[in-house]
Design an enzyme around this catalytic site. Structure first.
Site, mmCIF file in Angstrom:
data_model
loop_
_atom_site.group_PDB
_atom_site.id
_atom_site.type_symbol
_atom_site.label_atom_id
_atom_site.label_comp_id
_atom_site.label_asym_id
_atom_site.label_seq_id
_atom_site.Cartn_x
_atom_site.Cartn_y
_atom_site.Cartn_z
ATOM 1 N N LYS A 49 0.852 -1.186 0.000
ATOM 2 C CA LYS A 49 0.000 0.000 0.000
ATOM 3 C C LYS A 49 0.891 1.241 0.000
ATOM 4 O O LYS A 49 1.825 1.345 0.784
ATOM 5 C CB LYS A 49 -0.911 -0.001 1.231
ATOM 6 C CG LYS A 49 -1.974 1.090 1.220
ATOM 7 C CD LYS A 49 -2.944 0.940 2.384
ATOM 8 C CE LYS A 49 -4.028 2.005 2.336
ATOM 9 N NZ LYS A 49 -5.000 1.866 3.438
ATOM 10 N N GLU A 71 -18.866 -5.471 11.312
ATOM 11 C CA GLU A 71 -19.804 -4.709 12.134
ATOM 12 C C GLU A 71 -20.801 -5.610 12.862
ATOM 13 O O GLU A 71 -21.140 -5.364 14.032
ATOM 14 C CB GLU A 71 -20.553 -3.692 11.273
ATOM 15 C CG GLU A 71 -19.688 -2.574 10.710
ATOM 16 C CD GLU A 71 -18.999 -2.936 9.406
ATOM 17 O OE1 GLU A 71 -18.261 -2.085 8.864
ATOM 18 O OE2 GLU A 71 -19.199 -4.079 8.921
ATOM 19 N N ARG A 75 -25.188 -2.130 8.511
ATOM 20 C CA ARG A 75 -24.843 -3.518 8.240
ATOM 21 C C ARG A 75 -25.167 -4.433 9.420
ATOM 22 O O ARG A 75 -25.253 -5.646 9.260
ATOM 23 C CB ARG A 75 -23.344 -3.631 7.920
ATOM 24 C CG ARG A 75 -22.936 -2.826 6.710
ATOM 25 C CD ARG A 75 -21.474 -2.992 6.382
ATOM 26 N NE ARG A 75 -21.322 -2.989 4.934
ATOM 27 C CZ ARG A 75 -20.333 -3.585 4.277
ATOM 28 N NH1 ARG A 75 -19.402 -4.238 4.937
ATOM 29 N NH2 ARG A 75 -20.277 -3.548 2.971
#
Length: 644
Positions: free
Chosen positions: A288, A377, A405
């Site tokens: 990244k 979540e 969610r």
């Protein structure tokens, strides 16, 4: 807005068809120019940074080999899709990325045919791509490719595993590319990270895997040969690695890991995989922030750093002449530590957002009492419920949009059992540049309809501290929502003594006449500013900070209804079923009939822009409140004149 110049090759690429005209030997230069273009754009205009730098080579390889947009490419989340946007006709407008009226920061179906699926939330790509693959199979489009690019961070959610479980038995033409960089926004957590590290570092398997790959490439792909090759590959893998069978156990043919920054290897691999039917998974290793040293070293900071000097790496930050209010998230992060130091029962939970919600402060100071569960979540909510059954006071901090969610868990695992989980919903209201997938528009509406639920919102930092203090008290034995917006509050001196608030009790900010303004949360500050403007015109509205959307302060509402003929409600949530609706329900139930105007997020999708731009567009900033009050009073004056 400043348009950024592209390099000599990139400047000639307006569609993937232009990319395909190049020789493979030119692709590395395209990657270099694309990476530099992203650095140039984000340094000047801001946006997500490290994720797209990490997949430059993959992006170029995919559009070089696949026949997009007929071949369908689904990016997970979309943080990594800047290169994709630039190569698919949006280079000349890329400087408008995430700006009001400009292109979206995420793939968006109505923005481009190349954006096969809208992706703002994590972990949806495999399910979406599989749905496309099954549809193509049903329609007889057997040559069409369907590719899901998903990061290892996104794989920590439950949805990808559900999708992989189905994909493996679907016999559909889907390729999942696992972009493994050991990061989401913060470093990844959990057993999956260790598993991927294990299969990535199995040198014996990697060498054998490469030899088998070369052998497979020489075999003619009749059914018998394919079956033999597959069995040979599986046998070898079983001998050298115990941990590289997860994906194949789910029915996915596994390939990799390979270097995700080797453009020629990627092109060669994707070309071969395109000829292999059925469900497949390609595991690539990337970095990244690749190509920008500072972003490689501090991947969390450089996920979305804002504007910066690309030469020195100095991030541009506003210099405060006077002390400024803190961000609400930081008030939460420091206050939970204050509370936890006095209450040993307090725990903190976040699904992969320790930096974003500032639970990182507690994780550093009290590592055994603050937990990052990864992008999960649903698990975060039910985990919190389980802890609550044992007497713990759990602050479960989830962005408002992401809480959607876990709604089933909120109802079934928390509310029905009346467990005192404290839901701190960060990023409530419009969030700005991230746009509609991230706006916290609906939590008041979907939380206040749940029995046993308290729904609150602080007008300022002191109120946030008081609500947090109240929620963790032993006598508070019900689920408790505290919602607050992204960004700064209004109190530079915010470390106020914490006091208990009576649940369901609002407060009067000022008395007035003719019209009352009822607010919940941070927009109460907009009402105070509006009142200052109206006072210059001789208009003095009553202002009431209701604090709670559930339970409502009925005594205060009776007072308002009996003293004011006109009411304006203000909230930073949807007006459909929100706080204003709750006030209307109360008025109807008690046979009051004031004239009421509801201000908040309207019943349509609000796009991206700075919060102040979106507040203005939605009509509930200070100017919008002033205009509404004037309109209501002028209409009343006109009606009285006509009656005479």
């Amino acid at each position: 807005m400043q348009e950024i110049a592209a390099g000599p090759l990139l400047s000639q690429i307006d569609t993937p068809a232009d990319l395909k005209k190049l020789n493979k030997s030119q692709l590395q230069q395209v990657c270099n120019e694309l990476r530099q273009f992203i650095i140039d754009c984000v340094s000047v205009h801001g946006g997500h940074f490290g994720a797209s730098l990490g997949v430059v080579e993959l992006t170029v390889a995919l559009h070089y080999i696949m026949n997009t947009p007929d071949d369908q490419l689904v990016w997970d989340v979309g943080h990594q899709a800047y290169g994709h946007k630039i190569l698919t006709g949006r280079r000349k407008v890329f400087h408008t990325n995430r700006k009001y009226g400009g292109i979206s920061g995420f793939p968006k179906r109505d923005e481009s045919d190349y954006d096969a699926f809208g992706v703002g939330h994590s972990s949806t790509s495999i399910s979406a791509a599989l749905g496309m693959a099954i549809a193509s199979k049903y329609k007889g489009e057997h040559q069409r490719q369907h590719v899901a690019v998903i990061g290892d961070g996104a794989m920590t959610a439950g949805l990808p595993f559900e999708a992989l479980n189905h994909a493996g038995v679907s016999n559909s033409n889907i390729l999942v590319i696992l972009n493994d960089n050991n990061m989401s926004i913060d470093p990844n957590v959990g057993a999956l990270k260790e598993y991927l590290t294990d299969i990535t570092t199995s040198h014996t398997w990697n060498k054998l895997r490469d030899d088998v790959w070369k052998l497979l490439g020489k075999l003619p792909y009749g059914d018998l040969q394919r079956e033999m090759a597959s069995k040979m590959e599986a046998s070898l893998k079983g001998m050298v690695s115990k941990s590289s069978n997860l994906f194949e156990a789910l029915g996915m043919r596994y390939f990799g890991p390979i270097d995700g920054h080797n453009i020629l290897k990627l092109v060669e691999t994707l070309k071969d995989l395109k000829e292999i039917p059925g469900p497949k998974l390609l595991h690539i290793k990337t970095v990244k922030g690749k190509g920008y040293e500072l972003a490689e070293k501090d991947q969390t900071l450089w996920h979305a750093p804002g504007t910066f000097d690309k030469i020195t790496g100095k991030i541009n930050k506003k210099v405060a002449v006077v002390p400024e209010p803190p961000k609400y998230q930081d008030v939460f992060g420091h206050t939970i530590i204050e509370l936890a130091e006095k209450n040993p029962l307090i725990m903190g939970i976040t699904p992969a957002m320790p930096s974003g919600c500032s639970l990182k402060f507690m994780m550093d100071k009290m590592p055994d009492r603050a937990i990052d569960v990864g992008i999960a979540e649903q698990h975060a909510v039910t985990l919190s419920a389980g802890m609550a059954t044992q007497g713990l006071k759990v602050f479960c901090n989830i962005y408002s949009s992401f809480m959607q969610r876990a709604y089933d868990m909120v109802i079934h695992d928390v509310a029905i059992q009346k467990l005192p989980v404290i839901f701190c919903l960060d990023r409530a209201g419009v969030v700005g540049d991230d746009g509609p997938t991230h706006h916290g528009a609906y939590d008041i509406a979907f939380m206040r309809c749940v029995p046993n639920m308290v729904v609150s919102a602080p007008m300022n930092e002191a109120e946030l501290r008081n609500l947090m203090y109240t929620a963790q008290l032993p006598e508070t034995d019900v689920p408790f929502v505290i919602r607050y917006p992204r960004g700064q509050g209004v109190m530079p001196e915010w470390r106020t003594p914490m006091e208990k608030i009576e649940i369901g009790k609002g407060r009067k900010i000022q008395d007035g006449h003719d019209i009352a303004i009822l607010t919940i949360g941070h927009p109460g500050n907009f009402a105070v500013k509006a009142a200052a403007t109206l006072a210059k015109e001789g208009i003095v509205p009553g202002i009431f900070d209701m604090r709670f959307a559930k339970p409502l302060d009925e005594a205060l509402l009776h007072e308002v209804a009996q003293n004011y003929k006109r009411i304006v409600t203000v909230e930073d949530g949807t007006i459909v079923g929100g706080f204003g609706s709750a006030v209307l329900e109360f008025m109807a139930a008690n046979n009051y009939a004031p004239e009421i105007k509801m201000l908040g997020i309207p019943d349509h999708i609000v796009e991206h822009g700075k919060p102040e731009e979106l507040h203005r567009e939605c009509g509930y900033d200070a100017e919008g409140i002033v205009a509404t009050v004037r309109e209501m009073l002028n209409s009343a004056i006109l009606a009285e004149a006509l009656a005479k």
